[in-house]
Design a protein around this motif. Structure first.
Motif, PDB file in Angstrom:
ATOM      1  N   THR A  23       0.834  -1.202   0.000  1.00 49.89           N
ATOM      2  CA  THR A  23       0.000   0.000   0.000  1.00 49.89           C
ATOM      3  C   THR A  23       0.868   1.252   0.000  1.00 49.89           C
ATOM      4  O   THR A  23       0.614   2.211  -0.733  1.00 49.89           O
ATOM      5  N   THR A  24       1.918   1.233   0.844  1.00 50.54           N
ATOM      6  CA  THR A  24       2.726   2.431   1.001  1.00 50.54           C
ATOM      7  C   THR A  24       3.705   2.615  -0.153  1.00 50.54           C
ATOM      8  O   THR A  24       3.809   3.701  -0.716  1.00 50.54           O
ATOM      9  N   ILE A  25       4.418   1.565  -0.512  1.00 51.36           N
ATOM     10  CA  ILE A  25       5.542   1.728  -1.425  1.00 51.36           C
ATOM     11  C   ILE A  25       5.182   1.464  -2.879  1.00 51.36           C
ATOM     12  O   ILE A  25       5.696   2.108  -3.779  1.00 51.36           O
ATOM     13  N   GLN A  26       4.250   0.533  -3.118  1.00 49.49           N
ATOM     14  CA  GLN A  26       3.919   0.290  -4.519  1.00 49.49           C
ATOM     15  C   GLN A  26       2.852   1.245  -5.031  1.00 49.49           C
ATOM     16  O   GLN A  26       2.905   1.716  -6.146  1.00 49.49           O
ATOM     17  N   PHE A  27       1.868   1.537  -4.150  1.00 52.90           N
ATOM     18  CA  PHE A  27       0.782   2.404  -4.582  1.00 52.90           C
ATOM     19  C   PHE A  27       0.958   3.829  -4.066  1.00 52.90           C
ATOM     20  O   PHE A  27       0.157   4.702  -4.360  1.00 52.90           O
ATOM     21  N   PHE A  28       2.009   4.050  -3.275  1.00 56.77           N
ATOM     22  CA  PHE A  28       2.298   5.368  -2.701  1.00 56.77           C
ATOM     23  C   PHE A  28       1.071   5.999  -2.045  1.00 56.77           C
ATOM     24  O   PHE A  28       0.872   7.199  -2.104  1.00 56.77           O
ATOM     25  N   ASP A  29       0.238   5.159  -1.454  1.00 57.54           N
ATOM     26  CA  ASP A  29      -0.926   5.671  -0.745  1.00 57.54           C
ATOM     27  C   ASP A  29      -0.535   5.859   0.723  1.00 57.54           C
ATOM     28  O   ASP A  29      -0.836   5.037   1.582  1.00 57.54           O
ATOM     29  N   PHE A  30       0.182   6.965   0.989  1.00 61.07           N
ATOM     30  CA  PHE A  30       0.737   7.159   2.324  1.00 61.07           C
ATOM     31  C   PHE A  30      -0.359   7.349   3.374  1.00 61.07           C
ATOM     32  O   PHE A  30      -0.215   6.923   4.512  1.00 61.07           O
ATOM     33  N   GLY A  31      -1.449   8.007   2.979  1.00 58.44           N
ATOM     34  CA  GLY A  31      -2.534   8.235   3.937  1.00 58.44           C
ATOM     35  C   GLY A  31      -3.135   6.928   4.409  1.00 58.44           C
ATOM     36  O   GLY A  31      -3.190   6.645   5.603  1.00 58.44           O
ATOM     37  N   LYS A  32      -3.529   6.099   3.455  1.00 58.83           N
ATOM     38  CA  LYS A  32      -4.142   4.824   3.807  1.00 58.83           C
ATOM     39  C   LYS A  32      -3.134   3.916   4.500  1.00 58.83           C
ATOM     40  O   LYS A  32      -3.450   3.250   5.493  1.00 58.83           O
ATOM     41  N   GLY A  33      -1.890   3.922   3.984  1.00 54.12           N
ATOM     42  CA  GLY A  33      -0.847   3.102   4.591  1.00 54.12           C
ATOM     43  C   GLY A  33      -0.629   3.473   6.049  1.00 54.12           C
ATOM     44  O   GLY A  33      -0.493   2.604   6.915  1.00 54.12           O
ATOM     45  N   SER A  34      -0.627   4.775   6.337  1.00 56.38           N
ATOM     46  CA  SER A  34      -0.402   5.223   7.711  1.00 56.38           C
ATOM     47  C   SER A  34      -1.570   4.858   8.611  1.00 56.38           C
ATOM     48  O   SER A  34      -1.367   4.402   9.747  1.00 56.38           O
ATOM     49  N   ALA A  35      -2.783   5.047   8.110  1.00 60.66           N
ATOM     50  CA  ALA A  35      -3.965   4.703   8.908  1.00 60.66           C
ATOM     51  C   ALA A  35      -3.950   3.219   9.244  1.00 60.66           C
ATOM     52  O   ALA A  35      -4.161   2.801  10.392  1.00 60.66           O
ATOM     53  N   MET A  36      -3.656   2.428   8.221  1.00 59.91           N
ATOM     54  CA  MET A  36      -3.571   0.980   8.391  1.00 59.91           C
ATOM     55  C   MET A  36      -2.529   0.601   9.442  1.00 59.91           C
ATOM     56  O   MET A  36      -2.770  -0.213  10.336  1.00 59.91           O
ATOM     57  N   ALA A  37      -1.356   1.247   9.323  1.00 54.00           N
ATOM     58  CA  ALA A  37      -0.261   0.951  10.242  1.00 54.00           C
ATOM     59  C   ALA A  37      -0.663   1.278  11.681  1.00 54.00           C
ATOM     60  O   ALA A  37      -0.365   0.518  12.609  1.00 54.00           O
ATOM     61  N   LEU A  38      -1.362   2.395  11.863  1.00 55.56           N
ATOM     62  CA  LEU A  38      -1.721   2.790  13.227  1.00 55.56           C
ATOM     63  C   LEU A  38      -2.780   1.861  13.819  1.00 55.56           C
ATOM     64  O   LEU A  38      -2.714   1.523  15.007  1.00 55.56           O
ATOM     65  N   ILE A  39      -3.735   1.438  12.996  1.00 56.08           N
ATOM     66  CA  ILE A  39      -4.725   0.477  13.501  1.00 56.08           C
ATOM     67  C   ILE A  39      -4.014  -0.809  13.933  1.00 56.08           C
ATOM     68  O   ILE A  39      -4.272  -1.359  14.999  1.00 56.08           O
ATOM     69  N   TYR A  40      -3.079  -1.224  13.094  1.00 59.34           N
ATOM     70  CA  TYR A  40      -2.336  -2.442  13.423  1.00 59.34           C
ATOM     71  C   TYR A  40      -1.497  -2.260  14.683  1.00 59.34           C
ATOM     72  O   TYR A  40      -1.411  -3.154  15.523  1.00 59.34           O
ATOM     73  N   LEU A  41      -0.909  -1.071  14.811  1.00 65.31           N
ATOM     74  CA  LEU A  41      -0.094  -0.794  15.996  1.00 65.31           C
ATOM     75  C   LEU A  41      -0.933  -0.929  17.267  1.00 65.31           C
ATOM     76  O   LEU A  41      -0.482  -1.495  18.269  1.00 65.31           O
ATOM     77  N   VAL A  42      -2.171  -0.439  17.219  1.00 65.18           N
ATOM     78  CA  VAL A  42      -3.056  -0.572  18.378  1.00 65.18           C
ATOM     79  C   VAL A  42      -3.320  -2.047  18.662  1.00 65.18           C
ATOM     80  O   VAL A  42      -3.201  -2.515  19.799  1.00 65.18           O
ATOM     81  N   PHE A  43      -3.621  -2.796  17.607  1.00 64.23           N
ATOM     82  CA  PHE A  43      -3.872  -4.230  17.757  1.00 64.23           C
ATOM     83  C   PHE A  43      -2.661  -4.942  18.384  1.00 64.23           C
ATOM     84  O   PHE A  43      -2.795  -5.675  19.370  1.00 64.23           O
ATOM     85  N   VAL A  44      -1.476  -4.668  17.829  1.00 65.33           N
ATOM     86  CA  VAL A  44      -0.262  -5.317  18.331  1.00 65.33           C
ATOM     87  C   VAL A  44      -0.021  -4.930  19.787  1.00 65.33           C
ATOM     88  O   VAL A  44       0.297  -5.778  20.626  1.00 65.33           O
ATOM     89  N   SER A  45      -0.208  -3.650  20.101  1.00 67.52           N
ATOM     90  CA  SER A  45       0.048  -3.198  21.470  1.00 67.52           C
ATOM     91  C   SER A  45      -0.882  -3.901  22.450  1.00 67.52           C
ATOM     92  O   SER A  45      -0.452  -4.312  23.536  1.00 67.52           O
ATOM     93  N   VAL A  46      -2.151  -4.058  22.064  1.00 67.67           N
ATOM     94  CA  VAL A  46      -3.096  -4.731  22.958  1.00 67.67           C
ATOM     95  C   VAL A  46      -2.674  -6.191  23.169  1.00 67.67           C
ATOM     96  O   VAL A  46      -2.584  -6.667  24.307  1.00 67.67           O
ATOM     97  N   VAL A  47      -2.356  -6.877  22.071  1.00 68.76           N
ATOM     98  CA  VAL A  47      -1.947  -8.284  22.180  1.00 68.76           C
ATOM     99  C   VAL A  47      -0.712  -8.412  23.068  1.00 68.76           C
ATOM    100  O   VAL A  47      -0.665  -9.221  24.003  1.00 68.76           O
TER     101      VAL A  47
END
Lengths: 301, 284
Positions: free
Chosen positions: A264-288
């Motif tokens: 998402t980030t590097i091939q499609f250069f969709d930094f906005g979506k890539g960042s949102a995705m990363a942050l949602i995942y970060l929350v998930f990982v932190s909880v686990v």
């Protein structure tokens, strides 16, 4: 490894009592570096996640929660969460059990046969993308070693061309690559158990399974729990092995979260979506990780 | 390693021990042997299941090695990996050693437990989370596709790790040695440079080897921010995967070149390895 104390005995006293300016001079360069390069990216990611970022033009507009909603509405995102969870919850327990058992047998084995130890730790520092790449030649149905050997025994699995086959192949390589990590830490844990423990137990039983389950396992558990937590943390970031082995395919069937986010980030250069995705995942990982950490925190104190 | 345990063990326990360890060793070594085997086969021989023993079943050839090494991408990639990994290691040691020493030896307003917690939280964050900001930063600094760009990113990811583990190494130094040096009139700098560093050398070397291997093996940032001119071996491997695909012999050579340096380095270190990999949580 020879002069081992019990694990986790931490010394609290400081070596040098005198305080002077040197300590600040010493710490300053590293502190500046860390502040400069680890604080800003997280804030930048948060900012991009609310924005429409076009490479070369920067932030063109703030779009509120749109990126987040796009991610949450995307089937590929939820699928990647599912497949990552499956990957982690199979690979990590297998590695933990195998690593611990191998460490137990190496500890049992007489010192003159110590060569098992370097052999069993050999995959520890191998490059993951290279292992994934080599994995193609192990699992392909056109002459792959693993596939051929199983074929010989009448087991036909389409490793590279089916979703479950690809996932299983990646997990097998992950187990090969990461069991040594648990193994090495488990050895440190088992070495910390005093001989007298076993000697006392041997007066009561000659069943080695009991020694393993009632002495070795509980007494090395604090150390093993460190291995478990670190493995969990690293496994949630898994990227190299599946990327090189299957490229996320067939289709998106082995697209673990890191791979999806990377594309998402590097091939499609969709930094906005890539960042949102990363942050949602970060929350998930932190909880686990926090849940596990609370259960296992003894090992860290 | 446990004399008492071994002596009291029945033949069944002993047999199980050896069987398990031998099977595990075969499992671990097979991919290495497979790669070495394929790397000295011709392409047609790699598809021949009967070609097992070199010189007997097939004629070994170095043609794949020559082909890969004369390729105009392999050597630059190897060079990139070496420069980026050693550069990062050097920078982490240079910046990290004094900081670690300072944290080990002096009082600070921050508790070391808080520092550990912060450090672990850094570890938890998947690197892909900061991919976009680092990419944009490198674009702005005109460091995309350069060694310096990669070194900057890798140093950031490894510096905290290096400090935490080296701090632990410095804590091992006995207080008496330190006091004796002070009595003899050494100043803080001399104690650091002439006593602490030499005494912790093996711990620092292990830290260096681990940092080196992390950088060497890193693929996500490497392929994202250095896709061509500064491409490392990880990027090279990913690229040749898509161009060479199922050429077993080429895949084998590429794999061997990519995995060997860190694996060989790790064979020489045992002490501190468990500790280094658990960031000091496990003594061993």
């Amino acid at each position: 490894m020879h002069d081992l104390k019990l694990p986790f005995v931490r010394r609290s006293e400081r070596l040098y009592s005198s305080s002077n300016t040197l300590k600040y001079i010493f710490i300053l360069p590293a502190a500046l570096w860390i502040v400069a390069f680890t604080i800003f990216p997280v804030f930048a990611t948060i900012q991009y996640s609310f924005a429409n970022y076009v490479l070369g033009r920067g932030i063109t507009a703030y779009v509120g929660l749109e990126n987040y909603l796009n991610v949450l509405r995307s089937g590929a995102f939820w699928y990647s969460m599912f497949i990552t969870s499956a990957y982690v919850s199979i690979a990590v327990p297998v590695e933990l059990v195998l690593g611990f058992l191998l460490a137990w047998f190496v500890i049992l084995c007489p010192r003159e046969h110590n060569f098992f130890r370097p052999i069993l730790t050999a995959p520890l520092f191998t490059m993951e993308v290279a292992i994934g790449y080599l994995g193609i030649t192990l699992f392909t149905s056109q002459g792959g070693l693993f596939a051929e050997v199983l074929d010989y025994f009448g087991i036909h699995i389409l490793w590279m061309t089916t979703a479950y086959g690809g996932l299983a192949a990646a997990i097998i390589l992950d187990v090969w690559r990461w069991t040594p990590f648990v193994f090495l830490i488990a050895i440190a844990g088992l070495t910390g158990i005093p001989d007298e423990m076993y000697e006392a137990a041997l007066l009561e039983t000659s069943n080695y399974r009991h020694l393993l389950l009632y002495i070795a396992l509980p007494l090395s558990w604090p150390v093993l729990s460190v291995a478990l937590l670190l493995r969990l943390i690293e496994a949630l970031k898994t990227f190299g092995i599946p990327l090189a082995l299957t490229g996320g395919g067939p289709g998106i069937s082995t697209q673990l979260f890191s791979i999806l986010n990377y594309y998402t980030t590097i091939q499609f250069f969709d930094f906005g979506k890539g960042s949102a995705m990363a942050l949602i995942y970060l929350v998930f990982v932190s909880v686990v990780v926090a849940l596990f950490f609370n259960r296992l925190r003894k090992g860290f104190e | 390693m446990r004399r008492a345990l071994w002596l009291a063990a029945s033949w069944r326990v002993r047999a199980t021990t050896y069987i398990v360890l031998i099977v595990a060793s075969i499992w671990v070594l097979t991919p290495f042997v497979w790669a070495i085997q394929n790397s000295i086969k011709s392409l047609t021989d790699t598809f021949n299941p009967a070609a097992i023993v070199p010189f007997v079943n097939y004629t070994p050839t170095l043609s794949s090695w020559i082909k890969v090494l004369s390729d105009n991408q392999a050597i630059p990639a190897l060079l990139s990996s070496l420069i980026v990994s050693s550069g990062t290691t050097l920078l982490v040691i240079l910046l990290g050693t004094p900081a670690a020493y300072s944290l080990a030896g002096f009082e600070f307003p921050i508790r070391s437990r808080d520092l550990n917690l912060w450090f672990y939280s850094q570890r938890v964050m998947p690197p892909v989370v900061v991919l976009a900001p680092f990419f944009i930063l490198l674009v702005q600094l005109k460091l995309v596709d350069t060694w310096i760009g990669l070194i900057l990113i890798y140093t950031t990811f490894n510096l905290t790790f290096g400090i935490v583990i080296m701090r632990d190494v410095f804590r091992e130094i006995s207080r008496d040695i330190n006091d004796a040096a002070k009595v003899d009139g050494a100043n803080a700098w001399q104690i650091f440079w002439l006593i602490a560093i030499p005494l912790s050398l093996d711990g620092l070397i292990v830290t260096g080897i681990i940092v080196f291997s992390f950088c060497w093996n890193e693929a996500l940032f490497a392929s994202a921010v250095a896709p061509q001119h500064a491409a490392t071996l990880a990027t090279f491997v990913l690229a040749s995967r898509s161009t060479q695909g199922v050429n077993f012999n080429i895949a084998a050579v590429n794999t061997l070149i990519a995995i060997m340096p860190p694996v060989l380095m790790s064979l020489f270190v045992h002490r501190y390895l468990a500790r280094g990999l658990t960031f000091g949580a496990v003594k061993g």
